[in-house]
Design an enzyme around this catalytic site. Sequence first.
Site, PDB file in Angstrom:
ATOM      1  CB  ALA A   1       0.538   3.365  -1.103  1.00 10.99           C
TER       2      ALA A   1
ATOM      3  CG  LEU B   1      -2.812   4.405  -2.402  1.00 14.60           C
ATOM      4  CD1 LEU B   1      -3.099   4.272  -1.119  1.00 14.60           C
ATOM      5  CD2 LEU B   1      -3.786   3.728  -3.368  1.00 14.60           C
TER       6      LEU B   1
ATOM      7  CG  HIS C   1      -4.892  11.639  -1.588  1.00 17.36           C
ATOM      8  ND1 HIS C   1      -3.761  11.306  -1.797  1.00 17.36           N
ATOM      9  CD2 HIS C   1      -5.699  10.818  -2.125  1.00 17.36           C
ATOM     10  CE1 HIS C   1      -3.826  10.019  -2.184  1.00 17.36           C
ATOM     11  NE2 HIS C   1      -5.211   9.708  -2.415  1.00 17.36           N
TER      12      HIS C   1
ATOM     13  CG  HIS D   1       6.189   3.591   2.489  1.00 17.78           C
ATOM     14  ND1 HIS D   1       5.748   4.074   3.670  1.00 17.78           N
ATOM     15  CD2 HIS D   1       5.804   4.537   1.658  1.00 17.78           C
ATOM     16  CE1 HIS D   1       5.111   4.994   3.344  1.00 17.78           C
ATOM     17  NE2 HIS D   1       4.714   5.089   2.164  1.00 17.78           N
TER      18      HIS D   1
ATOM     19  CG  LEU E   1      11.212  16.314   2.615  1.00 14.31           C
ATOM     20  CD1 LEU E   1      11.627  17.623   3.080  1.00 14.31           C
ATOM     21  CD2 LEU E   1      12.157  15.566   1.860  1.00 14.31           C
ATOM     22  NE  ARG E   2       7.307   8.970   4.095  1.00 11.85           N
ATOM     23  CZ  ARG E   2       6.312   8.793   3.619  1.00 11.85           C
ATOM     24  NH1 ARG E   2       5.201   9.805   4.012  1.00 11.85           N
ATOM     25  NH2 ARG E   2       5.954   8.135   2.825  1.00 11.85           N
TER      26      ARG E   2
ATOM     27  CG  ASN F   1       1.751  12.094   4.419  1.00  3.25           C
ATOM     28  OD1 ASN F   1       2.500  13.143   4.166  1.00  3.25           O
ATOM     29  ND2 ASN F   1       1.462  11.099   3.805  1.00  3.25           N
TER      30      ASN F   1
ATOM     31  CE  LYS G   1      -2.594  16.115  -0.542  1.00  6.80           C
ATOM     32  NZ  LYS G   1      -1.260  15.169  -0.350  1.00  6.80           N
TER      33      LYS G   1
ATOM     34  CG  HIS H   1       2.872  15.915  -3.736  1.00  9.06           C
ATOM     35  ND1 HIS H   1       1.281  15.756  -3.848  1.00  9.06           N
ATOM     36  CD2 HIS H   1       3.001  14.744  -2.952  1.00  9.06           C
ATOM     37  CE1 HIS H   1       0.990  14.667  -3.183  1.00  9.06           C
ATOM     38  NE2 HIS H   1       2.056  14.151  -2.581  1.00  9.06           N
TER      39      HIS H   1
END
Length: 346
Positions: A264, A220, A137, A252, A17-18, A42, A100, A14
């Site tokens: 988060a 989260l 999630h 982040h 990597l953006r 995401n 996901k 999980h």
Amino acid sequence: MADRLTIARPFDAHLHLRDGAMLRAVLPETTRHFARALIMPNLVRPVVALDDARAYHARILKALPAGAVFQPLMTLYLTETTDPADVATAHASGLVHAVKLYPAGATTNSASGVRDFDKVRPVLERMADIGMPLCVHGEVTDPDIDIFDREAVFIERVLDPIRKNTPGLRVVLEHVTTSDGVDYVRDGGPLLAASITVHHLIINRNHILAGGIKPHYYCLPVAKRESHRQALLAAATSGNTGFFLGTDSAPHTDALKENACGCAGCFTATNTMSCLAGIFEAADALDHLQAFTSENAAGFYRLPPDPATITLCKGEPVTYPDKIQTDDGPVSIFQPGFPLHWKVTP
Ligand code: NCD
Ligand code: ZN
């Protein structure tokens, strides 16, 4: 106690990597130690279709540091309009390993997630037919439900009904944070597994909230009380094949974390293996470290074990920089709050 340990090269089941500058900055932190990772979809524009996954996969490969040997395993982001046939095609391509499920509004970039779980039933039924895992999630988003109860309520109201209605569906309860989740997975049979993060093995909610708010510990699902952390620790160090490492390393920038409405996510990629070796040693379970970091996820995702190895050595406290620098700004590395003595040898 041995001061050297060689294990199969780990699998992060999980990982965030953006993209762009952040991808380039964080990817080496993972490829230094990990053979493969399940890449979360995401992005700001989520990875919803096979073509998106192919393009993102190519961008990841392009960003790899010279000489790195690393397999990004792609996932698709489930929406209420996802087509079951597209999911099956993506799975058959060999590039996409899971779908996901984000409840809409549950976490970072989840606005395109699922509101009405009945709408995704045809996709889930198709996934059960073809043996494709669903990564979940596991939090409800109902404002009436206390944030510390959202995982347990999700299991009861959403996850358990989905599993009962979809026999054969293979499910990973991602970043499990409660004893309720651990019990549910332990009793759930071979089609059910859970990923566990490094930070949830180390912090409880006091670490976030007592003695001043610590935004870098906010993620989260949010860390719960100590008894839940103890349940996670027992599960991770048990060797049970249903529990495996998914770091949920989620970078982040510090500007977005140290903020009146902070994001988060904990960025743990850099020191995950040092933290885990310390935790497993303290639990007298170093002999189960390889199962947790390298074998159990490979088994669940039906991948051959990775033939490469890493060696960890124990010695003087290992230091890591406080932050990595990215073109978007600095990103703080997770601070475990105890000295790290295990180091991955180059
Ligand atoms: C993740 C992120 O930033 O993408 N954040 C987090 O707190 N874990 C999303 C997620 O996995 O929930
Ligand atoms: Zn995540």
